[in-house]
Motif scaffolding. Structure first.
Motif, PDB file in Angstrom:
ATOM      1  N   THR A  32     -90.795  -6.741  66.399  1.00 54.39           N
ATOM      2  CA  THR A  32     -90.379  -5.528  67.561  1.00 54.39           C
ATOM      3  C   THR A  32     -89.492  -6.150  68.682  1.00 54.39           C
ATOM      4  O   THR A  32     -88.341  -5.706  69.274  1.00 54.39           O
ATOM      5  CB  THR A  32     -90.985  -4.681  68.039  1.00 54.39           C
ATOM      6  OG1 THR A  32     -91.720  -5.653  68.517  1.00 54.39           O
ATOM      7  CG2 THR A  32     -91.257  -3.606  66.659  1.00 54.39           C
ATOM      8  N   ALA A  34     -87.314  -8.750  69.260  1.00 52.19           N
ATOM      9  CA  ALA A  34     -86.505  -9.248  68.811  1.00 52.19           C
ATOM     10  C   ALA A  34     -85.190  -7.731  68.905  1.00 52.19           C
ATOM     11  O   ALA A  34     -83.999  -8.045  69.678  1.00 52.19           O
ATOM     12  CB  ALA A  34     -85.846  -9.244  67.262  1.00 52.19           C
ATOM     13  N   ARG A 154     -95.088 -22.383  74.259  1.00 48.49           N
ATOM     14  CA  ARG A 154     -93.622 -22.342  74.237  1.00 48.49           C
ATOM     15  C   ARG A 154     -93.505 -23.621  74.683  1.00 48.49           C
ATOM     16  O   ARG A 154     -91.496 -23.663  73.989  1.00 48.49           O
ATOM     17  CB  ARG A 154     -93.516 -21.798  75.087  1.00 48.49           C
ATOM     18  CG  ARG A 154     -92.137 -20.590  75.481  1.00 48.49           C
ATOM     19  CD  ARG A 154     -92.409 -20.019  74.755  1.00 48.49           C
ATOM     20  NE  ARG A 154     -92.402 -18.295  74.422  1.00 48.49           N
ATOM     21  CZ  ARG A 154     -92.323 -17.336  73.656  1.00 48.49           C
ATOM     22  NH1 ARG A 154     -92.085 -18.142  72.080  1.00 48.49           N
ATOM     23  NH2 ARG A 154     -92.194 -16.183  73.641  1.00 48.49           N
ATOM     24  N   ASP A 181     -95.724  -7.099  81.444  1.00 47.50           N
ATOM     25  CA  ASP A 181     -95.465  -6.188  80.312  1.00 47.50           C
ATOM     26  C   ASP A 181     -97.185  -5.319  80.231  1.00 47.50           C
ATOM     27  O   ASP A 181     -96.979  -4.379  79.555  1.00 47.50           O
ATOM     28  CB  ASP A 181     -95.894  -6.752  78.510  1.00 47.50           C
ATOM     29  CG  ASP A 181     -94.843  -7.839  78.534  1.00 47.50           C
ATOM     30  OD1 ASP A 181     -93.099  -7.088  79.553  1.00 47.50           O
ATOM     31  OD2 ASP A 181     -94.310  -8.894  78.539  1.00 47.50           O
ATOM     32  N   ARG A 184     -95.990  -1.960  83.585  1.00 50.13           N
ATOM     33  CA  ARG A 184     -95.435  -1.357  83.212  1.00 50.13           C
ATOM     34  C   ARG A 184     -95.992   0.188  83.192  1.00 50.13           C
ATOM     35  O   ARG A 184     -96.936   0.629  82.242  1.00 50.13           O
ATOM     36  CB  ARG A 184     -94.278  -1.170  81.921  1.00 50.13           C
ATOM     37  CG  ARG A 184     -94.551  -1.469  80.917  1.00 50.13           C
ATOM     38  CD  ARG A 184     -93.606  -1.518  79.946  1.00 50.13           C
ATOM     39  NE  ARG A 184     -94.134  -1.522  78.120  1.00 50.13           N
ATOM     40  CZ  ARG A 184     -93.763  -2.484  77.699  1.00 50.13           C
ATOM     41  NH1 ARG A 184     -92.968  -4.085  78.188  1.00 50.13           N
ATOM     42  NH2 ARG A 184     -94.429  -2.545  76.874  1.00 50.13           N
TER      43      ARG A 184
HETATM   44  O1   DC Z   1     -92.092 -10.251  71.775  1.00 45.24           O
HETATM   45  P1   DC Z   1     -91.697 -11.660  72.460  1.00 45.24           P
HETATM   46  O2   DC Z   1     -91.561 -12.224  73.728  1.00 45.24           O
HETATM   47  O3   DC Z   1     -89.910 -11.537  72.338  1.00 45.24           O
HETATM   48  O4   DC Z   1     -90.531  -9.918  73.221  1.00 45.24           O
HETATM   49  C1   DC Z   1     -89.746  -9.534  74.316  1.00 45.24           C
HETATM   50  C2   DC Z   1     -89.619  -9.023  75.449  1.00 45.24           C
HETATM   51  O5   DC Z   1     -89.820  -7.725  74.868  1.00 45.24           O
HETATM   52  C3   DC Z   1     -91.713  -8.713  75.589  1.00 45.24           C
HETATM   53  O6   DC Z   1     -92.025  -9.229  77.176  1.00 45.24           O
HETATM   54  C4   DC Z   1     -91.855  -7.587  76.353  1.00 45.24           C
HETATM   55  C5   DC Z   1     -91.117  -6.887  75.687  1.00 45.24           C
HETATM   56  N1   DC Z   1     -91.516  -5.750  74.020  1.00 45.24           N
HETATM   57  C6   DC Z   1     -92.142  -5.040  73.994  1.00 45.24           C
HETATM   58  O7   DC Z   1     -91.356  -4.809  75.465  1.00 45.24           O
HETATM   59  N2   DC Z   1     -92.128  -3.960  73.493  1.00 45.24           N
HETATM   60  C7   DC Z   1     -92.224  -4.742  72.149  1.00 45.24           C
HETATM   61  N3   DC Z   1     -92.734  -3.994  70.720  1.00 45.24           N
HETATM   62  C8   DC Z   1     -92.256  -5.974  72.202  1.00 45.24           C
HETATM   63  C9   DC Z   1     -91.584  -6.388  73.861  1.00 45.24           C
END
Ligand code: DC
Length: 218
Positions: A32, A34, A154, A181, A184
């Motif tokens: 998700t 992505a 990473r 994250d 929020r």
């Molecule tokens: O998993 P990732 O690093 O590819 O996700 C990118 C950004 O998307 C992450 O910093 C927070 C957001 N994200 C989110 O808020 N909810 C999700 N279910 C997946 C990702």
């Protein structure tokens, strides 16, 4: 339908683990993150400030995001173009975390995610899968690791891909994204009481996979 939620902070290894578990169980892996990255890419490509919620919401209406599985690998299409590689660029990561704070962005993507889980057996990774997208998921895991370990992983991943990056910056970015994250107001990253905690700091990919598969078999 079988649904497995894997949540956790950036760089904890969710996608690697989820992909492997999906293959072993013969179910579909949905990344998700992505989707949030594709929204962020569209905004940065269109010169829109990702912190300007009004402009982001306005642009969001006109974009199409589609997931397709080609030879078992998820591809993401933004307005018909395959952007699976571009969304991995380092600059897109912070922008994705920023757009993901906007409730309208989340609602659009969550609706797509729930629809997929209604139609297929899935393992879905993200931040809010067990807490918000699929609160009744069959299994829930919270996969984490220390910020230092995640930054080191990473850094290795990006340098191996030929990107020039500084470790300190990666570490700071990971901490910023964690803060973003987890803090929020709408559907933040949280470990729900019913999620199984897996700390991958001192575990190999194989060990984490086996831990998760072991819980699923039970
Ligand atoms: O998993 P990732 O690093 O590819 O996700 C990118 C950004 O998307 C992450 O910093 C927070 C957001 N994200 C989110 O808020 N909810 C999700 N279910 C997946 C990702």
């Amino acid at each position: 339908m079988l649904s497995i939620a894997i949540d956790g902070p950036s760089g904890a290894g969710k996608s690697t683990i989820a992909k492997t578990v999906a293959e072993k169980l013969g179910i579909t892996y949905i990344d998700t993150g992505a989707m949030y990255r594709a929204v962020a890419l569209e905004m940065t490509d269109s010169g829109i400030d990702v912190n300007d919620a009004k402009s982001v919401i306005h642009t969001l209406d006109g974009i199409s995001i589609k997931l397709e599985h080609i030879d078992g690998t998820q591809h993401i299409f933004l307005n018909g173009k395959d952007v699976s590689a571009r969304i991995r660029e380092h600059a897109v990561s912070k922008a994705a975390s920023d757009v993901s704070k906007i409730p309208e962005v989340r609602l659009k993507l969550v609706e797509m995610q729930r629809k997929i889980a209604e139609e297929k057996n899935v393992i879905m990774d993200g931040r809010d899968i067990g807490s918000y997208v699929l609160p009744n998921a069959t299994y829930k895991f919270y996969l984490t690791a220390s910020a230092e370990i995640r930054a080191r992983r990473r850094f290795k991943e990006l340098t191996e891909k030929g990107q020039t990056v500084e470790y300190d910056k990666i570490y700071r970015d990971i901490c910023d994204r964690d803060y973003n994250d987890m803090n929020r107001s709408f559907a933040p990253l949280v470990k729900t009481d019913d999620a199984i905690l897996v700390d991958s700091s001192d575990l190999t990919v194989e060990e984490v996979t086996q831990t998760i598969l072991g819980k699923i078999k039970k």
